[in-house]
Design a protein around this motif. Structure first.
Motif, PDB file in Angstrom:
ATOM      1  N   GLU A   7       0.835  -1.190   0.000  1.00  0.00           N
ATOM      2  CA  GLU A   7       0.000   0.000   0.000  1.00  0.00           C
ATOM      3  C   GLU A   7       0.876   1.248   0.000  1.00  0.00           C
ATOM      4  O   GLU A   7       2.013   1.216   0.484  1.00  0.00           O
ATOM      5  N   HIS A  40      -4.265   8.100   4.509  1.00  0.00           N
ATOM      6  CA  HIS A  40      -5.081   7.540   3.443  1.00  0.00           C
ATOM      7  C   HIS A  40      -4.196   6.644   2.560  1.00  0.00           C
ATOM      8  O   HIS A  40      -3.183   7.114   2.021  1.00  0.00           O
ATOM      9  N   TRP A  41      -4.586   5.378   2.425  1.00  0.00           N
ATOM     10  CA  TRP A  41      -3.765   4.383   1.748  1.00  0.00           C
ATOM     11  C   TRP A  41      -4.485   3.819   0.530  1.00  0.00           C
ATOM     12  O   TRP A  41      -5.712   3.712   0.512  1.00  0.00           O
ATOM     13  N   GLU A  42      -3.689   3.429  -0.477  1.00  0.00           N
ATOM     14  CA  GLU A  42      -4.228   2.714  -1.629  1.00  0.00           C
ATOM     15  C   GLU A  42      -3.316   1.521  -1.941  1.00  0.00           C
ATOM     16  O   GLU A  42      -2.093   1.598  -1.785  1.00  0.00           O
ATOM     17  N   THR A  43      -3.917   0.430  -2.373  1.00  0.00           N
ATOM     18  CA  THR A  43      -3.151  -0.760  -2.735  1.00  0.00           C
ATOM     19  C   THR A  43      -2.555  -0.576  -4.121  1.00  0.00           C
ATOM     20  O   THR A  43      -3.274  -0.288  -5.086  1.00  0.00           O
ATOM     21  N   SER A  97       0.898   5.746   0.510  1.00  0.00           N
ATOM     22  CA  SER A  97       0.186   6.895   1.055  1.00  0.00           C
ATOM     23  C   SER A  97       1.088   8.123   1.014  1.00  0.00           C
ATOM     24  O   SER A  97       2.293   8.028   1.274  1.00  0.00           O
TER      25      SER A  97
END
Length: 297
Positions: free
Chosen positions: A146, A153-156, A148
């Motif tokens: 992930e 706020h995280w995204e894969t 950020s």
């Protein structure tokens, strides 16, 4: 070994020697024959990303993607004593991190300290007390990565949660490079009794400037002419240095990467050969021009 496009590849055995004395890793380097018929291997930035042989116009060349993770702050879910989080970013194949548990609740978070463009990652798993010997079918690794910018706020960006292959040194190029400041590894499954990782390596480019070139260095022949000592002053904002040398000013085919230090002892020269040396400086943003070449008679 002859590869696509009549390009040669040189294989080299590199010592680890932690678990047992014969523990090794295999390195593969693009190899060429110059106009004088001299065979040489390109080991400059040898364990950084290079273009594959299938890239016919640039096969085997360095991508220019720099190491963003070296000695950056690391947080982990847990760690066994003497196998701490710092080992994940020290670029030392002999050190590694071991989690207290082996399961989906284990994670690693690396703070790049400054936003950068991340283009590839490499996960180098370790076989701490694996008790696995020989070729064993059915091994596989599963994880996700992930990213950020703010640590909230995280995204894969990499999903290996359903992977079915044995990938002990998984290298993944992102199809879409990302601007980020934090990278988090989430474990799903490893085939060993312990979750242990030697290095998480993050490649890309920072938004700053490459370091200035090294203006001068000292060079001295030693050890009955079979060795050489080089020393230089530290360059501002340098992460490391590539010492380059060869038998002619246009044949600096040998290289030695030095992180942080400002000296190097080389003990592999021929006593009756004249050599030429130069040093280039690098950091997360790029590589400097080479220093003036010095002759070692």
């Amino acid at each position: 070994m002859l590869g696509p496009g009549n390009q040669y590849w040189h294989f080299s055995s590199m010592s680890v020697g932690v678990s047992v004395g014969w523990e090794r890793r295999i390195g593969m380097f693009p190899t060429f024959i110059d106009t004088d018929g001299l065979l040489y291997a390109n080991t400059r930035f040898g364990d950084y990303p290079h273009y594959a042989p299938s890239e016919t116009d640039r096969h085997g060349t360095f991508t220019g993607w720099m190491l963003l993770s070296y000695k950056k702050p690391v947080k982990v879910s847990s760690a066994l004593e003497d196998y701490n989080a710092e080992n994940l970013v020290d670029e030392n194949v002999k050190t590694f991190w071991v989690a207290q548990e082996n399961g989906e609740n284990q994670w690693i978070e690396i703070d790049l300290e400054q936003p950068a463009v991340v283009k590839a990652l490499q996960i180098n798993y370790n076989d701490y007390k694996s008790d696995l010997y020989g070729k064993i079918p059915g091994l596989y690794h599963q994880y996700s990565i992930e990213a950020s910018l703010d640590g909230i706020h995280w995204e894969t960006v990499i999903d290996r949660s359903e992977n079915s292959k044995d990938v002990p040194n998984d290298y993944v190029v992102l199809q879409n490079p990302i601007k980020t400041k934090h990278i988090r590894y989430r474990n799903v499954h490893v085939p060993t009794s312990y979750l242990s990782i030697s290095d998480i390596r993050i490649f890309g480019n920072g938004f700053g400037k490459a370091p200035k070139p090294l203006k001068k260095f000292t060079l001295e022949r030693k050890d009955m002419r079979r060795g050489a000592n080089l020393s230089w002053n530290a360059v501002k904002d340098a992460q490391g240095y590539n010492v380059l040398w060869g038998i002619a000013p246009n044949k600096l085919y040998s290289s030695w990467m030095v992180y942080e230090d400002t000296s190097l002892d080389i003990k592999s020269l021929n006593s009756d050969q004249t050599y030429y040396f130069s040093i280039e400086v690098f950091n997360e943003n790029g590589v400097s021009e080479k220093s003036p070449i010095l002759k070692l008679e």
